[in-house]
Write a protein that holds these residues in place. Structure first.
Motif, short mmCIF file in Angstrom:
data_model
loop_
_atom_site.label_atom_id
_atom_site.label_comp_id
_atom_site.label_asym_id
_atom_site.label_seq_id
_atom_site.Cartn_x
_atom_site.Cartn_y
_atom_site.Cartn_z
N ILE A 1 -81.86 100.09 76.57
CA ILE A 1 -82.04 100.43 75.15
C ILE A 1 -83.37 99.90 74.63
O ILE A 1 -83.80 98.81 74.99
N GLN A 2 -84.01 100.70 73.76
CA GLN A 2 -85.28 100.26 73.19
C GLN A 2 -85.12 99.64 71.80
O GLN A 2 -85.82 98.70 71.46
N VAL A 3 -84.23 100.19 71.01
CA VAL A 3 -84.04 99.67 69.66
C VAL A 3 -82.55 99.55 69.37
O VAL A 3 -81.80 100.52 69.54
N ALA A 4 -82.13 98.35 68.94
CA ALA A 4 -80.71 98.11 68.68
C ALA A 4 -80.48 97.80 67.21
O ALA A 4 -81.21 97.01 66.61
N TYR A 5 -79.46 98.46 66.64
CA TYR A 5 -79.09 98.27 65.25
C TYR A 5 -77.67 97.70 65.19
O TYR A 5 -76.77 98.28 65.81
N ALA A 6 -77.47 96.63 64.45
CA ALA A 6 -76.13 96.07 64.29
C ALA A 6 -75.60 96.43 62.92
O ALA A 6 -76.28 96.21 61.91
N THR A 7 -74.39 96.99 62.87
CA THR A 7 -73.77 97.29 61.58
C THR A 7 -72.91 96.12 61.16
O THR A 7 -71.95 95.77 61.86
N THR A 8 -73.26 95.49 60.06
CA THR A 8 -72.46 94.36 59.59
C THR A 8 -72.54 94.27 58.08
O THR A 8 -73.57 94.60 57.48
N ALA A 9 -71.44 93.86 57.47
CA ALA A 9 -71.41 93.76 56.01
C ALA A 9 -72.01 92.44 55.55
O ALA A 9 -72.32 92.29 54.39
N ARG A 10 -72.15 91.52 56.47
CA ARG A 10 -72.54 90.17 56.06
C ARG A 10 -73.80 89.71 56.74
O ARG A 10 -73.75 89.02 57.75
#
Lengths: 237, 237
Positions: A73-82
Protein backbone atom coordinates in the motif's frame (compact mmCIF):
# COMPACT_ATOMS: atom_id res chain seq x y z
CA UNK A 1 -9.07 5.93 -10.05
CA UNK A 2 -7.54 2.99 -8.23
CA UNK A 3 -10.02 1.20 -5.96
CA UNK A 4 -8.87 1.24 -2.33
CA UNK A 5 -8.26 -1.90 -0.31
CA UNK A 6 -10.37 -2.24 2.84
CA UNK A 7 -8.49 -3.38 5.95
CA UNK A 8 -10.32 -4.41 9.13
CA UNK A 9 -8.02 -4.41 12.13
CA UNK A 10 -8.77 -6.97 14.87
CA UNK A 11 -12.53 -7.02 14.12
CA UNK A 12 -14.63 -8.65 16.84
CA UNK A 13 -18.03 -9.50 15.38
CA UNK A 14 -18.42 -11.59 12.24
CA UNK A 15 -21.66 -9.72 11.54
CA UNK A 16 -19.71 -6.50 11.16
CA UNK A 17 -17.21 -8.12 8.79
CA UNK A 18 -20.13 -9.33 6.67
CA UNK A 19 -21.81 -5.94 6.73
CA UNK A 20 -18.61 -4.27 5.57
CA UNK A 21 -18.33 -6.77 2.70
CA UNK A 22 -21.88 -5.90 1.75
CA UNK A 23 -21.11 -2.19 1.72
CA UNK A 24 -18.05 -2.93 -0.41
CA UNK A 25 -20.13 -4.83 -2.96
CA UNK A 26 -22.75 -2.10 -3.05
CA UNK A 27 -20.15 0.53 -3.78
CA UNK A 28 -17.98 -1.32 -6.27
CA UNK A 29 -15.08 -2.56 -4.13
CA UNK A 30 -13.78 -6.12 -3.81
CA UNK A 31 -10.45 -6.30 -2.01
CA UNK A 32 -10.80 -7.04 1.73
CA UNK A 33 -7.96 -7.69 4.17
CA UNK A 34 -8.42 -8.62 7.79
CA UNK A 35 -5.80 -8.33 10.52
CA UNK A 36 -6.09 -10.81 13.42
CA UNK A 37 -9.88 -11.39 13.45
CA UNK A 38 -10.88 -12.12 17.05
CA UNK A 39 -12.98 -15.20 16.25
CA UNK A 40 -10.56 -16.72 13.76
CA UNK A 41 -11.20 -17.45 10.10
CA UNK A 42 -13.35 -18.51 8.26
CA UNK A 43 -16.25 -16.97 10.15
CA UNK A 44 -19.80 -18.21 9.56
CA UNK A 45 -21.50 -15.09 10.89
CA UNK A 46 -19.53 -12.99 8.43
CA UNK A 47 -20.63 -15.15 5.50
CA UNK A 48 -24.26 -15.15 6.59
CA UNK A 49 -24.39 -11.36 6.94
CA UNK A 50 -22.53 -10.77 3.68
CA UNK A 51 -25.38 -12.25 1.58
CA UNK A 52 -24.71 -11.32 -2.06
CA UNK A 53 -21.22 -10.15 -1.05
CA UNK A 54 -20.10 -13.63 0.05
CA UNK A 55 -17.45 -13.78 -2.73
CA UNK A 56 -15.70 -10.84 -1.06
CA UNK A 57 -15.60 -12.78 2.22
CA UNK A 58 -14.25 -15.89 0.48
CA UNK A 59 -11.52 -13.88 -1.23
CA UNK A 60 -10.54 -11.95 1.92
CA UNK A 61 -6.86 -12.14 2.87
CA UNK A 62 -5.93 -12.64 6.51
CA UNK A 63 -2.80 -11.15 8.12
CA UNK A 64 -1.30 -11.34 11.58
CA UNK A 65 -0.07 -7.77 11.75
CA UNK A 66 -1.02 -4.44 10.22
CA UNK A 67 2.39 -3.81 8.58
CA UNK A 68 2.03 -7.12 6.70
CA UNK A 69 -1.44 -6.17 5.50
CA UNK A 70 -0.10 -2.81 4.35
CA UNK A 71 2.99 -4.11 2.56
CA UNK A 72 2.02 -3.08 -1.00
CA UNK A 73 0.00 0.00 0.00
CA UNK A 74 1.16 3.52 -0.78
CA UNK A 75 -1.29 5.63 1.18
CA UNK A 76 -3.26 4.51 4.25
CA UNK A 77 -6.30 6.25 5.72
CA UNK A 78 -7.67 5.39 9.16
CA UNK A 79 -11.34 6.04 9.86
CA UNK A 80 -11.81 7.04 13.47
CA UNK A 81 -14.18 9.29 15.37
CA UNK A 82 -11.58 10.20 17.94
CA UNK A 83 -8.43 11.77 16.56
CA UNK A 84 -5.81 11.54 19.33
CA UNK A 85 -2.92 13.88 19.80
CA UNK A 86 -1.29 12.51 16.69
CA UNK A 87 0.13 14.83 14.10
CA UNK A 88 -1.88 13.65 11.09
CA UNK A 89 -4.08 15.43 8.62
CA UNK A 90 -7.77 14.95 9.48
CA UNK A 91 -10.00 14.68 6.41
CA UNK A 92 -13.72 14.40 5.73
CA UNK A 93 -14.66 11.26 3.72
CA UNK A 94 -15.20 13.29 0.55
CA UNK A 95 -11.78 14.93 0.92
CA UNK A 96 -10.01 11.63 1.50
CA UNK A 97 -11.45 9.90 -1.57
CA UNK A 98 -10.66 12.97 -3.67
CA UNK A 99 -6.95 12.69 -2.98
CA UNK A 100 -6.59 8.95 -3.56
CA UNK A 101 -6.19 9.24 -7.31
CA UNK A 102 -4.17 6.40 -8.82
CA UNK A 103 -2.15 5.56 -5.72
CA UNK A 104 -2.60 2.13 -4.15
CA UNK A 105 -4.55 3.16 -1.10
CA UNK A 106 -6.10 1.45 1.90
CA UNK A 107 -9.00 2.36 4.17
CA UNK A 108 -8.52 1.10 7.73
CA UNK A 109 -11.25 0.40 10.25
CA UNK A 110 -10.43 -0.51 13.84
CA UNK A 111 -11.93 -2.95 16.34
CA UNK A 112 -15.46 -2.26 17.56
CA UNK A 113 -14.86 -1.51 21.23
CA UNK A 114 -11.40 -0.13 21.53
CA UNK A 115 -10.79 1.54 18.19
CA UNK A 116 -7.39 1.94 16.61
CA UNK A 117 -4.29 2.16 18.79
CA UNK A 118 -1.64 4.83 18.40
CA UNK A 119 0.57 2.05 17.02
CA UNK A 120 -2.06 1.37 14.29
CA UNK A 121 -2.39 5.08 13.57
CA UNK A 122 1.38 5.30 13.25
CA UNK A 123 1.04 3.43 9.94
CA UNK A 124 -1.49 5.83 8.48
CA UNK A 125 -0.94 8.96 6.47
CA UNK A 126 -4.23 10.61 7.27
CA UNK A 127 -7.26 10.23 9.49
CA UNK A 128 -10.80 10.24 8.13
CA UNK A 129 -13.42 11.58 10.49
CA UNK A 130 -17.07 11.36 9.53
CA UNK A 131 -19.06 14.48 10.41
CA UNK A 132 -21.74 13.54 12.97
CA UNK A 133 -23.93 14.97 15.68
CA UNK A 134 -22.58 15.12 19.23
CA UNK A 135 -22.30 11.85 21.17
CA UNK A 136 -22.51 9.90 17.95
CA UNK A 137 -21.40 6.31 17.81
CA UNK A 138 -21.06 4.91 14.30
CA UNK A 139 -20.19 1.24 14.19
CA UNK A 140 -17.62 0.06 11.66
CA UNK A 141 -20.27 -1.08 9.18
CA UNK A 142 -21.96 2.34 9.22
CA UNK A 143 -18.61 4.09 8.89
CA UNK A 144 -17.73 1.88 5.95
CA UNK A 145 -21.05 2.66 4.25
CA UNK A 146 -20.37 6.39 4.46
CA UNK A 147 -16.76 6.32 3.29
CA UNK A 148 -17.37 3.80 0.48
CA UNK A 149 -20.45 5.70 -0.68
CA UNK A 150 -18.30 8.82 -1.03
CA UNK A 151 -15.73 6.79 -2.95
CA UNK A 152 -18.38 5.45 -5.28
CA UNK A 153 -19.87 8.88 -5.88
CA UNK A 154 -16.50 10.25 -6.93
CA UNK A 155 -15.27 7.25 -8.91
CA UNK A 156 -18.51 6.79 -10.85
CA UNK A 157 -18.39 10.49 -11.72
CA UNK A 158 -14.75 10.13 -12.79
CA UNK A 159 -15.61 7.05 -14.89
CA UNK A 160 -18.52 8.73 -16.59
CA UNK A 161 -16.28 11.65 -17.52
CA UNK A 162 -13.42 9.33 -18.40
CA UNK A 163 -10.89 11.50 -16.64
CA UNK A 164 -8.58 11.32 -13.70
CA UNK A 165 -9.72 13.31 -10.74
CA UNK A 166 -7.85 16.59 -11.12
CA UNK A 167 -7.61 17.31 -7.40
CA UNK A 168 -5.73 14.10 -6.71
CA UNK A 169 -2.45 14.68 -4.92
CA UNK A 170 -1.37 11.06 -4.42
CA UNK A 171 1.39 9.80 -6.66
CA UNK A 172 1.54 6.62 -8.71
CA UNK A 173 5.19 6.13 -7.92
CA UNK A 174 4.78 6.64 -4.17
CA UNK A 175 6.76 4.35 -1.89
CA UNK A 176 4.80 1.38 -0.56
CA UNK A 177 4.38 0.65 3.12
CA UNK A 178 6.73 -2.30 2.71
CA UNK A 179 9.37 0.12 1.47
CA UNK A 180 8.72 2.25 4.53
CA UNK A 181 8.77 -0.77 6.83
CA UNK A 182 12.23 -1.75 5.52
CA UNK A 183 13.44 1.80 5.88
CA UNK A 184 12.06 2.07 9.42
CA UNK A 185 13.66 -1.26 10.42
CA UNK A 186 17.01 -0.03 9.20
CA UNK A 187 16.61 3.40 10.77
CA UNK A 188 15.46 2.04 14.13
CA UNK A 189 18.40 -0.35 14.34
CA UNK A 190 20.82 2.44 13.57
CA UNK A 191 19.19 4.80 16.07
CA UNK A 192 19.29 2.11 18.75
CA UNK A 193 22.95 1.45 18.01
CA UNK A 194 23.65 5.16 18.23
CA UNK A 195 21.79 5.51 21.57
CA UNK A 196 19.38 7.99 20.02
CA UNK A 197 16.60 6.97 22.42
CA UNK A 198 18.22 8.01 25.68
CA UNK A 199 15.21 7.28 27.94
CA UNK A 200 13.80 3.80 27.14
CA UNK A 201 10.29 4.65 28.40
CA UNK A 202 10.10 7.54 25.97
CA UNK A 203 11.15 5.52 22.95
CA UNK A 204 7.66 4.40 21.79
CA UNK A 205 6.33 7.94 21.59
CA UNK A 206 9.49 9.36 20.07
CA UNK A 207 9.67 6.60 17.49
CA UNK A 208 6.04 7.11 16.47
CA UNK A 209 6.75 10.79 15.93
CA UNK A 210 9.80 10.01 13.82
CA UNK A 211 7.83 7.57 11.66
CA UNK A 212 4.96 10.03 11.28
CA UNK A 213 7.38 12.68 10.13
CA UNK A 214 8.61 10.45 7.32
CA UNK A 215 5.20 9.05 6.34
CA UNK A 216 3.78 12.52 6.14
CA UNK A 217 6.21 13.44 3.38
CA UNK A 218 4.83 10.71 1.07
CA UNK A 219 8.11 9.94 -0.63
CA UNK A 220 8.39 8.31 -4.02
CA UNK A 221 10.12 4.94 -4.04
CA UNK A 222 13.19 6.65 -5.49
CA UNK A 223 13.26 9.15 -2.65
CA UNK A 224 12.98 6.39 -0.10
CA UNK A 225 15.96 4.59 -1.67
CA UNK A 226 17.85 7.85 -1.34
CA UNK A 227 16.88 8.06 2.34
CA UNK A 228 18.12 4.49 2.81
CA UNK A 229 21.41 5.56 1.31
CA UNK A 230 21.65 8.58 3.58
CA UNK A 231 21.05 6.54 6.71
CA UNK A 232 23.63 3.98 5.59
CA UNK A 233 26.16 6.65 4.72
CA UNK A 234 25.69 8.47 8.01
CA UNK A 235 25.98 5.35 10.12
CA UNK A 236 28.98 3.86 8.38
CA UNK A 237 31.43 6.61 9.14
CA UNK B 1 -33.37 23.77 7.88
CA UNK B 2 -36.25 21.74 9.23
CA UNK B 3 -35.18 18.23 10.31
CA UNK B 4 -37.04 15.55 8.34
CA UNK B 5 -39.20 12.91 9.98
CA UNK B 6 -38.14 9.32 9.32
CA UNK B 7 -40.96 6.93 8.44
CA UNK B 8 -40.42 3.16 8.30
CA UNK B 9 -43.18 1.39 6.40
CA UNK B 10 -44.06 -2.13 7.52
CA UNK B 11 -40.52 -2.88 8.79
CA UNK B 12 -39.86 -6.56 9.43
CA UNK B 13 -36.75 -6.85 11.63
CA UNK B 14 -36.47 -5.05 14.95
CA UNK B 15 -32.69 -4.95 14.43
CA UNK B 16 -33.19 -2.76 11.38
CA UNK B 17 -35.49 -0.39 13.26
CA UNK B 18 -32.82 -0.07 15.95
CA UNK B 19 -30.07 0.49 13.40
CA UNK B 20 -32.09 3.25 11.74
CA UNK B 21 -32.59 4.92 15.14
CA UNK B 22 -28.85 4.76 15.66
CA UNK B 23 -28.18 6.39 12.31
CA UNK B 24 -30.71 9.08 13.20
CA UNK B 25 -28.96 9.83 16.48
CA UNK B 26 -25.56 9.93 14.78
CA UNK B 27 -26.78 12.45 12.26
CA UNK B 28 -28.84 14.70 14.48
CA UNK B 29 -32.41 13.48 13.87
CA UNK B 30 -34.95 12.42 16.47
CA UNK B 31 -38.44 12.00 15.04
CA UNK B 32 -39.26 8.40 14.05
CA UNK B 33 -42.62 7.11 12.83
CA UNK B 34 -43.38 3.48 12.08
CA UNK B 35 -46.27 2.20 9.98
CA UNK B 36 -47.57 -1.29 10.86
CA UNK B 37 -44.38 -2.91 12.22
CA UNK B 38 -44.57 -6.65 11.44
CA UNK B 39 -43.62 -7.80 14.95
CA UNK B 40 -45.80 -5.31 16.83
CA UNK B 41 -44.65 -2.68 19.26
CA UNK B 42 -42.68 -2.26 21.52
CA UNK B 43 -39.92 -4.37 20.01
CA UNK B 44 -37.04 -5.60 22.19
CA UNK B 45 -34.68 -6.25 19.29
CA UNK B 46 -35.12 -2.66 18.14
CA UNK B 47 -34.24 -1.30 21.59
CA UNK B 48 -31.22 -3.56 21.95
CA UNK B 49 -29.79 -2.57 18.57
CA UNK B 50 -30.50 1.12 19.12
CA UNK B 51 -27.99 1.35 22.01
CA UNK B 52 -27.42 5.07 22.70
CA UNK B 53 -30.36 5.89 20.41
CA UNK B 54 -32.91 4.10 22.65
CA UNK B 55 -34.72 7.40 23.43
CA UNK B 56 -35.61 7.65 19.73
CA UNK B 57 -37.16 4.17 19.88
CA UNK B 58 -39.12 5.05 23.02
CA UNK B 59 -40.45 8.23 21.44
CA UNK B 60 -41.35 6.58 18.12
CA UNK B 61 -44.95 7.02 16.99
CA UNK B 62 -46.81 4.05 15.54
CA UNK B 63 -49.44 4.34 12.79
CA UNK B 64 -51.66 1.85 11.03
CA UNK B 65 -51.50 3.43 7.60
CA UNK B 66 -49.07 5.59 5.66
CA UNK B 67 -51.54 8.46 5.07
CA UNK B 68 -52.02 8.76 8.84
CA UNK B 69 -48.25 8.87 9.38
CA UNK B 70 -47.97 11.55 6.71
CA UNK B 71 -50.84 13.74 7.93
CA UNK B 72 -48.77 16.81 8.90
CA UNK B 73 -46.04 16.33 6.26
CA UNK B 74 -45.62 18.68 3.32
CA UNK B 75 -43.06 16.86 1.21
CA UNK B 76 -42.41 13.11 1.24
CA UNK B 77 -39.36 11.37 -0.24
CA UNK B 78 -39.22 7.61 -0.74
CA UNK B 79 -35.84 5.91 -0.77
CA UNK B 80 -35.84 2.99 -3.16
CA UNK B 81 -33.33 1.34 -5.43
CA UNK B 82 -35.95 0.41 -7.97
CA UNK B 83 -37.88 3.28 -9.42
CA UNK B 84 -40.95 1.77 -11.10
CA UNK B 85 -42.78 3.26 -14.00
CA UNK B 86 -44.06 6.02 -11.79
CA UNK B 87 -43.91 9.60 -12.92
CA UNK B 88 -41.86 11.03 -10.07
CA UNK B 89 -38.65 13.01 -9.95
CA UNK B 90 -35.68 10.74 -9.06
CA UNK B 91 -33.07 12.47 -6.91
CA UNK B 92 -29.66 11.60 -5.49
CA UNK B 93 -29.53 11.85 -1.67
CA UNK B 94 -27.57 15.11 -1.82
CA UNK B 95 -30.12 16.62 -4.20
CA UNK B 96 -33.07 15.58 -2.05
CA UNK B 97 -31.71 17.08 1.17
CA UNK B 98 -30.82 20.28 -0.68
CA UNK B 99 -34.42 20.93 -1.63
CA UNK B 100 -35.98 20.19 1.77
CA UNK B 101 -35.40 23.68 3.14
CA UNK B 102 -37.91 24.69 5.79
CA UNK B 103 -40.75 22.47 4.63
CA UNK B 104 -41.98 19.72 6.94
CA UNK B 105 -40.52 16.75 5.11
CA UNK B 106 -40.43 13.00 5.60
CA UNK B 107 -38.00 10.33 4.45
CA UNK B 108 -39.71 7.00 3.79
CA UNK B 109 -38.07 3.58 3.87
CA UNK B 110 -39.96 0.47 2.82
CA UNK B 111 -40.07 -3.10 4.13
CA UNK B 112 -36.90 -5.19 3.82
CA UNK B 113 -38.01 -7.85 1.36
CA UNK B 114 -40.70 -6.38 -0.77
CA UNK B 115 -39.88 -2.67 -0.81
CA UNK B 116 -42.42 0.06 -1.25
CA UNK B 117 -45.64 -0.62 -3.16
CA UNK B 118 -46.97 1.65 -5.89
CA UNK B 119 -49.65 2.63 -3.40
CA UNK B 120 -46.92 3.80 -0.96
CA UNK B 121 -45.09 5.62 -3.72
CA UNK B 122 -48.32 7.34 -4.66
CA UNK B 123 -47.97 9.39 -1.46
CA UNK B 124 -44.47 10.59 -2.25
CA UNK B 125 -43.36 13.66 -4.15
CA UNK B 126 -39.97 12.35 -5.15
CA UNK B 127 -37.89 9.21 -5.15
CA UNK B 128 -34.39 9.11 -3.69
CA UNK B 129 -32.07 6.60 -5.32
CA UNK B 130 -28.63 6.02 -3.83
CA UNK B 131 -25.92 5.67 -6.46
CA UNK B 132 -24.43 2.16 -6.21
CA UNK B 133 -22.56 -0.47 -8.15
CA UNK B 134 -24.54 -2.96 -10.23
CA UNK B 135 -26.44 -5.69 -8.38
CA UNK B 136 -26.23 -3.71 -5.18
CA UNK B 137 -28.53 -4.46 -2.28
CA UNK B 138 -28.53 -1.83 0.44
CA UNK B 139 -30.61 -2.75 3.44
CA UNK B 140 -32.79 -0.07 5.03
CA UNK B 141 -30.24 0.69 7.76
CA UNK B 142 -27.48 1.26 5.19
CA UNK B 143 -29.78 3.40 3.06
CA UNK B 144 -30.70 5.46 6.10
CA UNK B 145 -27.02 5.98 6.97
CA UNK B 146 -26.32 7.38 3.51
CA UNK B 147 -29.33 9.68 3.27
CA UNK B 148 -29.08 10.95 6.84
CA UNK B 149 -25.33 11.52 6.46
CA UNK B 150 -26.05 13.73 3.45
CA UNK B 151 -28.67 15.57 5.46
CA UNK B 152 -26.23 16.14 8.32
CA UNK B 153 -23.48 17.34 5.98
CA UNK B 154 -25.78 19.97 4.52
CA UNK B 155 -27.54 21.03 7.71
CA UNK B 156 -24.34 21.35 9.73
CA UNK B 157 -22.92 23.48 6.93
CA UNK B 158 -26.10 25.58 6.90
CA UNK B 159 -25.97 25.98 10.69
CA UNK B 160 -22.35 27.00 10.69
CA UNK B 161 -23.11 29.65 8.10
CA UNK B 162 -26.35 30.59 9.83
CA UNK B 163 -28.25 30.79 6.59
CA UNK B 164 -31.06 29.06 4.84
CA UNK B 165 -29.96 26.81 2.07
CA UNK B 166 -30.33 29.00 -1.04
CA UNK B 167 -31.12 26.13 -3.40
CA UNK B 168 -34.18 25.10 -1.42
CA UNK B 169 -37.33 24.95 -3.49
CA UNK B 170 -39.74 23.61 -0.88
CA UNK B 171 -42.21 26.06 0.58
CA UNK B 172 -43.05 26.73 4.20
CA UNK B 173 -46.72 27.18 3.38
CA UNK B 174 -46.99 24.00 1.33
CA UNK B 175 -50.12 21.92 1.78
CA UNK B 176 -49.72 19.01 4.18
CA UNK B 177 -50.42 15.43 3.23
CA UNK B 178 -53.54 15.56 5.38
CA UNK B 179 -54.78 18.45 3.24
CA UNK B 180 -54.08 16.35 0.17
CA UNK B 181 -55.75 13.29 1.70
CA UNK B 182 -58.94 15.29 2.31
CA UNK B 183 -58.82 16.68 -1.17
CA UNK B 184 -58.26 13.24 -2.69
CA UNK B 185 -61.12 11.74 -0.68
CA UNK B 186 -63.46 14.41 -1.96
CA UNK B 187 -62.18 14.16 -5.52
CA UNK B 188 -62.37 10.36 -5.61
CA UNK B 189 -65.94 10.36 -4.35
CA UNK B 190 -66.95 12.89 -6.97
CA UNK B 191 -65.18 11.02 -9.74
CA UNK B 192 -66.83 7.74 -8.69
CA UNK B 193 -70.22 9.45 -8.63
CA UNK B 194 -69.55 10.84 -12.09
CA UNK B 195 -68.48 7.43 -13.47
CA UNK B 196 -65.07 8.83 -14.36
CA UNK B 197 -63.45 5.41 -13.93
CA UNK B 198 -65.25 3.53 -16.67
CA UNK B 199 -63.29 0.27 -16.38
CA UNK B 200 -63.11 -0.82 -12.72
CA UNK B 201 -59.87 -2.82 -13.19
CA UNK B 202 -58.14 0.26 -14.52
CA UNK B 203 -59.15 2.49 -11.65
CA UNK B 204 -56.14 1.85 -9.33
CA UNK B 205 -53.59 2.85 -11.96
CA UNK B 206 -55.61 5.79 -13.22
CA UNK B 207 -56.23 7.06 -9.72
CA UNK B 208 -52.51 6.85 -8.85
CA UNK B 209 -51.71 8.91 -11.92
CA UNK B 210 -54.29 11.51 -11.01
CA UNK B 211 -52.92 11.80 -7.46
CA UNK B 212 -49.34 12.00 -8.72
CA UNK B 213 -50.30 14.81 -11.03
CA UNK B 214 -51.61 16.85 -8.12
CA UNK B 215 -48.82 15.98 -5.67
CA UNK B 216 -46.20 16.92 -8.21
CA UNK B 217 -47.44 20.48 -8.30
CA UNK B 218 -46.69 20.99 -4.58
CA UNK B 219 -49.56 23.33 -3.92
CA UNK B 220 -49.69 25.76 -1.05
CA UNK B 221 -52.47 25.18 1.46
CA UNK B 222 -54.30 28.13 -0.06
CA UNK B 223 -54.09 26.63 -3.54
CA UNK B 224 -55.41 23.32 -2.28
CA UNK B 225 -58.40 25.07 -0.73
CA UNK B 226 -58.99 26.65 -4.12
CA UNK B 227 -58.88 23.21 -5.75
CA UNK B 228 -61.39 21.95 -3.21
CA UNK B 229 -63.65 24.79 -4.21
CA UNK B 230 -63.26 24.01 -7.87
CA UNK B 231 -64.18 20.35 -7.42
CA UNK B 232 -67.18 21.29 -5.33
CA UNK B 233 -68.31 23.92 -7.83
CA UNK B 234 -67.94 21.57 -10.79
CA UNK B 235 -69.81 18.70 -9.16
CA UNK B 236 -72.67 20.77 -7.79
CA UNK B 237 -74.03 22.01 -11.05
Amino acid sequence: MNAPVIILIRPQLGENIGAVARAMSNFGLSSLRIVAPRDGWPNEAAEAMAAHAAPIIHAARIFETLPEALADIQVAYATTARPREVEKPVLAPSEAVAEMGNAKSALLFGPERTGLTNEDLGWCHSIITIPTAENASLNIAQSAVVVLYEWWKLSSRAQSRDLKDPSSTAQDNGATMQDYAHFFDQLEAKLDAGHFFKVPEKKPGMWLNVKNMFLRARHTDQELRTLHGIVRALSEK
